[in-house]
Write a protein that holds these residues in place. Structure first.
Motif, PDB file in Angstrom:
ATOM      1  N   LEU A 274       8.570  -0.935  12.091  1.00  0.00           N
ATOM      2  CA  LEU A 274       7.537   0.017  11.680  1.00  0.00           C
ATOM      3  C   LEU A 274       7.240  -0.103  10.192  1.00  0.00           C
ATOM      4  O   LEU A 274       6.079  -0.125   9.768  1.00  0.00           O
ATOM      5  CB  LEU A 274       7.997   1.443  12.018  1.00  0.00           C
ATOM      6  N   TYR A 275       8.296  -0.209   9.374  1.00  0.00           N
ATOM      7  CA  TYR A 275       8.094  -0.293   7.931  1.00  0.00           C
ATOM      8  C   TYR A 275       7.749  -1.707   7.475  1.00  0.00           C
ATOM      9  O   TYR A 275       7.206  -1.890   6.385  1.00  0.00           O
ATOM     10  CB  TYR A 275       9.335   0.225   7.206  1.00  0.00           C
ATOM     11  N   ALA A 276       8.066  -2.704   8.302  1.00  0.00           N
ATOM     12  CA  ALA A 276       7.680  -4.076   7.968  1.00  0.00           C
ATOM     13  C   ALA A 276       6.261  -4.394   8.415  1.00  0.00           C
ATOM     14  O   ALA A 276       5.667  -5.376   7.948  1.00  0.00           O
ATOM     15  CB  ALA A 276       8.645  -5.065   8.626  1.00  0.00           C
ATOM     16  N   ALA A 277       5.701  -3.573   9.314  1.00  0.00           N
ATOM     17  CA  ALA A 277       4.400  -3.869   9.914  1.00  0.00           C
ATOM     18  C   ALA A 277       3.278  -4.068   8.902  1.00  0.00           C
ATOM     19  O   ALA A 277       2.501  -5.035   9.011  1.00  0.00           O
ATOM     20  CB  ALA A 277       4.033  -2.770  10.914  1.00  0.00           C
ATOM     21  N   PRO A 278       3.101  -3.185   7.892  1.00  0.00           N
ATOM     22  CA  PRO A 278       1.994  -3.398   6.953  1.00  0.00           C
ATOM     23  C   PRO A 278       2.069  -4.752   6.245  1.00  0.00           C
ATOM     24  O   PRO A 278       1.045  -5.433   6.083  1.00  0.00           O
ATOM     25  CB  PRO A 278       2.150  -2.233   5.965  1.00  0.00           C
ATOM     26  N   ALA A 338       9.128 -12.277  14.346  1.00  0.00           N
ATOM     27  CA  ALA A 338       9.510 -13.302  13.376  1.00  0.00           C
ATOM     28  C   ALA A 338       8.767 -14.615  13.589  1.00  0.00           C
ATOM     29  O   ALA A 338       8.470 -15.331  12.621  1.00  0.00           O
ATOM     30  CB  ALA A 338      11.018 -13.544  13.449  1.00  0.00           C
ATOM     31  N   VAL A 339       8.479 -14.943  14.852  1.00  0.00           N
ATOM     32  CA  VAL A 339       7.859 -16.242  15.132  1.00  0.00           C
ATOM     33  C   VAL A 339       6.355 -16.161  15.321  1.00  0.00           C
ATOM     34  O   VAL A 339       5.667 -17.189  15.282  1.00  0.00           O
ATOM     35  CB  VAL A 339       8.498 -16.897  16.381  1.00  0.00           C
ATOM     36  N   ALA A 340       5.832 -14.949  15.528  1.00  0.00           N
ATOM     37  CA  ALA A 340       4.404 -14.812  15.828  1.00  0.00           C
ATOM     38  C   ALA A 340       3.584 -14.722  14.549  1.00  0.00           C
ATOM     39  O   ALA A 340       4.023 -14.158  13.545  1.00  0.00           O
ATOM     40  CB  ALA A 340       4.160 -13.571  16.681  1.00  0.00           C
ATOM     41  N   ALA A 393      17.399   5.883   8.338  1.00  0.00           N
ATOM     42  CA  ALA A 393      17.840   5.595   6.969  1.00  0.00           C
ATOM     43  C   ALA A 393      17.998   4.102   6.734  1.00  0.00           C
ATOM     44  O   ALA A 393      17.700   3.601   5.650  1.00  0.00           O
ATOM     45  CB  ALA A 393      19.161   6.315   6.690  1.00  0.00           C
ATOM     46  N   PHE A 394      18.468   3.362   7.751  1.00  0.00           N
ATOM     47  CA  PHE A 394      18.764   1.944   7.560  1.00  0.00           C
ATOM     48  C   PHE A 394      17.539   1.055   7.799  1.00  0.00           C
ATOM     49  O   PHE A 394      17.395   0.030   7.133  1.00  0.00           O
ATOM     50  CB  PHE A 394      19.896   1.517   8.501  1.00  0.00           C
ATOM     51  N   GLY A 395      16.673   1.415   8.736  1.00  0.00           N
ATOM     52  CA  GLY A 395      15.536   0.564   9.080  1.00  0.00           C
ATOM     53  C   GLY A 395      14.619   0.242   7.916  1.00  0.00           C
ATOM     54  O   GLY A 395      14.351  -0.941   7.633  1.00  0.00           O
ATOM     55  N   PRO A 396      14.106   1.253   7.181  1.00  0.00           N
ATOM     56  CA  PRO A 396      13.233   0.956   6.039  1.00  0.00           C
ATOM     57  C   PRO A 396      13.913   0.106   4.970  1.00  0.00           C
ATOM     58  O   PRO A 396      13.281  -0.779   4.375  1.00  0.00           O
ATOM     59  CB  PRO A 396      12.879   2.344   5.506  1.00  0.00           C
ATOM     60  N   ALA A 397      15.208   0.356   4.727  1.00  0.00           N
ATOM     61  CA  ALA A 397      15.919  -0.427   3.707  1.00  0.00           C
ATOM     62  C   ALA A 397      15.993  -1.911   4.115  1.00  0.00           C
ATOM     63  O   ALA A 397      15.825  -2.805   3.273  1.00  0.00           O
ATOM     64  CB  ALA A 397      17.328   0.129   3.511  1.00  0.00           C
ATOM     65  N   ILE A 398      16.231  -2.171   5.381  1.00  0.00           N
ATOM     66  CA  ILE A 398      16.271  -3.551   5.867  1.00  0.00           C
ATOM     67  C   ILE A 398      14.894  -4.195   5.740  1.00  0.00           C
ATOM     68  O   ILE A 398      14.759  -5.358   5.339  1.00  0.00           O
ATOM     69  CB  ILE A 398      16.763  -3.600   7.324  1.00  0.00           C
ATOM     70  N   ALA A 399      13.845  -3.444   6.074  1.00  0.00           N
ATOM     71  CA  ALA A 399      12.488  -3.968   5.980  1.00  0.00           C
ATOM     72  C   ALA A 399      12.140  -4.348   4.539  1.00  0.00           C
ATOM     73  O   ALA A 399      11.553  -5.409   4.280  1.00  0.00           O
ATOM     74  CB  ALA A 399      11.485  -2.944   6.518  1.00  0.00           C
ATOM     75  N   THR A 401      14.269  -5.109   2.149  1.00  0.00           N
ATOM     76  CA  THR A 401      15.085  -6.279   1.771  1.00  0.00           C
ATOM     77  C   THR A 401      14.493  -7.571   2.302  1.00  0.00           C
ATOM     78  O   THR A 401      14.376  -8.572   1.588  1.00  0.00           O
ATOM     79  CB  THR A 401      16.518  -6.105   2.308  1.00  0.00           C
ATOM     80  N   LEU A 402      14.078  -7.553   3.556  1.00  0.00           N
ATOM     81  CA  LEU A 402      13.465  -8.740   4.156  1.00  0.00           C
ATOM     82  C   LEU A 402      12.150  -9.087   3.472  1.00  0.00           C
ATOM     83  O   LEU A 402      11.837 -10.266   3.270  1.00  0.00           O
ATOM     84  CB  LEU A 402      13.233  -8.517   5.664  1.00  0.00           C
ATOM     85  N   SER A 403      11.394  -8.073   3.079  1.00  0.00           N
ATOM     86  CA  SER A 403      10.116  -8.313   2.394  1.00  0.00           C
ATOM     87  C   SER A 403      10.338  -8.988   1.056  1.00  0.00           C
ATOM     88  O   SER A 403       9.605  -9.903   0.679  1.00  0.00           O
ATOM     89  CB  SER A 403       9.374  -6.980   2.222  1.00  0.00           C
ATOM     90  N   HIS A 404      11.364  -8.551   0.330  1.00  0.00           N
ATOM     91  CA  HIS A 404      11.652  -9.149  -0.975  1.00  0.00           C
ATOM     92  C   HIS A 404      12.149 -10.579  -0.831  1.00  0.00           C
ATOM     93  O   HIS A 404      11.853 -11.442  -1.673  1.00  0.00           O
ATOM     94  CB  HIS A 404      12.688  -8.303  -1.708  1.00  0.00           C
ATOM     95  N   GLN A 405      12.887 -10.850   0.234  1.00  0.00           N
ATOM     96  CA  GLN A 405      13.419 -12.194   0.431  1.00  0.00           C
ATOM     97  C   GLN A 405      12.326 -13.203   0.800  1.00  0.00           C
ATOM     98  O   GLN A 405      12.407 -14.370   0.440  1.00  0.00           O
ATOM     99  CB  GLN A 405      14.500 -12.181   1.514  1.00  0.00           C
ATOM    100  N   THR A 406      11.309 -12.715   1.544  1.00  0.00           N
ATOM    101  CA  THR A 406      10.238 -13.607   1.995  1.00  0.00           C
ATOM    102  C   THR A 406       9.042 -13.585   1.060  1.00  0.00           C
ATOM    103  O   THR A 406       8.126 -14.390   1.198  1.00  0.00           O
ATOM    104  CB  THR A 406       9.781 -13.226   3.414  1.00  0.00           C
ATOM    105  N   GLY A 407       9.046 -12.595   0.148  1.00  0.00           N
ATOM    106  CA  GLY A 407       7.900 -12.468  -0.737  1.00  0.00           C
ATOM    107  C   GLY A 407       7.888 -13.493  -1.861  1.00  0.00           C
ATOM    108  O   GLY A 407       8.816 -14.202  -2.117  1.00  0.00           O
TER     109      GLY A 407
END
Length: 407
Positions: A274-278, A338-340, A393-399, A401-407
């Motif tokens: 949900l938080y990674a969607a945008p 991840a693959v789409a 609490a954990f979902g947005p933080a993971i999103a 983190t993943l955004s920063h790693q791929t950004g």
């Protein structure tokens, strides 16, 4: 034979069989909680201006609401078990009203944080009470669907209410649940029995554990070890007081704990996506946040609405099959995302995650409360919902983190 005679219970003591709270009232009692999480999503700029702070500081109100529902769920569930439905409803409604009044009347950041936290405590109490009163798969399905649907429409609803009225009115949306309290109180039964003693130390340990767990994604090096230490202390306390705030009959039940782990997993996947969607839609389709917010209504509404039917139908399916399907959906959704790169596939992944989380919350709640003694049903519901809410609490933080790693 008059009405009362026809509705005597079979125990021969002349008690009148209690009426069930109507299902629409249960949906109204639970659903508005999701407004507290979702309604401020598009209002952070306005909140920052109103409180004279930055957007990140204004978001502290949302964090406080998340902490409040995580803490309030087990605490108000304990009150529900100890004093019954009517007392829990009264206390929860009072907390919800007090928090809302503070939010809308004092436009400062401290009041925003404190008001959101108190409002969340009340919302959590009403939600867990609604789930306790949902005594069938169909009724539990309606309650879970109401939470999911309100969450899906919350950002857009909050923005529209703020445009038409004010940002204070948008933050007051959780107060809608109070409208269902009179009906739920009228049809609720008194508590079966008062527990013999109260366990303030166990309650304090659980409250500190919830607080440190919520902070772990943001301060992992500090909060992580503290969470582990508090968990160990709570286990020790449960061994010393098996009938205390955390009943051993619940904490040591393997099937109950499995249900909690599974609902945390499906919730974690859902809130991460949900938080990674945008960011995903911006990367693959070039959409801005507003367009993404409108389009995302479709998969999350679909997941929320369909979950009600699936929860009702789950009674005819073996539990292992249901659990495997939920886990399969939780695994498939992030892999697909991840693959789409095509928007329809991304939306399908989000719909699958939403469906798994909303269905899992209802199906696994029935499972979690069905494997513990009936006298501990309220505590089990509180702890089960806590496991689900920790994924928020954990979902947005993971999103992030993943955004920063791929950004």
């Amino acid at each position: 034979m008059d009405y009362l005679e026809r509705h005597r219970t079979a125990n021969g003591h002349g008690q009148v069989a209690p009426r069930r709270v109507a299902t629409p009232w249960l949906a109204l009692l639970a659903g508005p909680l999701s407004y507290g999480i979702a309604a401020p999503a598009l209002l952070l700029d306005e909140l920052a201006r109103a409180t004279g702070t930055g957007e990140r500081a204004a978001a502290a109100g949302v964090t406080a609401f998340g902490w409040g529902i995580a803490l309030g769920t087990p605490l108000l569930a304990a009150l529900l078990a100890r004093c019954g439905v009517r007392t829990a409803l009264t206390a929860s409604a009072a907390l919800l009203a007090a928090g809302t009044i503070l939010l809308v009347l004092v436009p400062t950041l401290p009041a925003l944080v404190a008001g959101a936290a108190v409002q969340a405590l009340g919302s959590a109490g009403l939600s867990v009470t609604a789930m306790k009163l949902a005594d069938s798969p169909r009724r539990m399905g309606v309650v879970a669907a109401s939470l999911a649907v309100v969450g899906a429409t919350g950002p857009l609803t909050g923005a529209l209410v703020a445009d038409l009225l004010s940002w204070q009115a948008a933050l007051a949306l959780p107060l809608l649940a109070v409208a269902a309290v009179p009906a739920a109180r009228r049809d609720a039964t008194p508590p079966d029995a008062m527990p013999a003693s109260f366990d303030p130390l166990g309650m304090a340990l659980l409250a500190m554990l919830v607080t440190s767990a919520v902070l772990t994604p943001h301060r992992p090096l500090v909060a992580g070890p503290v969470t582990v230490a508090l968990l160990v202390l709570l286990v020790v306390r449960t061994n010393v007081r098996p009938d205390g705030f955390l009943p051993a009959a619940v904490a040591r039940n393997g099937r109950f704990l499995t249900a909690c782990v599974l609902v945390f997993t499906v919730g974690l996947v859902n809130f991460t996506l949900l938080y990674a969607a945008p960011d995903l839609l911006r990367e693959h389709a070039g959409w801005d946040s507003t367009r993404s917010g409108v389009v995302l209504l479709a998969p999350y509404l679909l997941g929320g609405l369909c979950s009600g039917f699936l929860i009702a139908a789950s009674v005819r399916v073996p539990h292992r099959v249901t659990a495997a399907a939920l886990l399969g959906g939780a695994v498939a959704a992030p892999l697909l995302a991840a693959v789409a790169s095509a928007v329809p596939l991304l939306l399908a992944a989000m719909a699958l995650a939403s469906l798994a989380a909303a269905t899992g919350q209802g199906v696994l709640a029935l499972r979690a409360t069905g494997v513990v003694p009936g006298s501990h049903k309220a505590e089990a519901l509180g702890l089960f919902n806590l496991a689900y809410l920790l994924s928020v609490a954990f979902g947005p933080a993971i999103a992030v983190t993943l955004s920063h790693q791929t950004g």
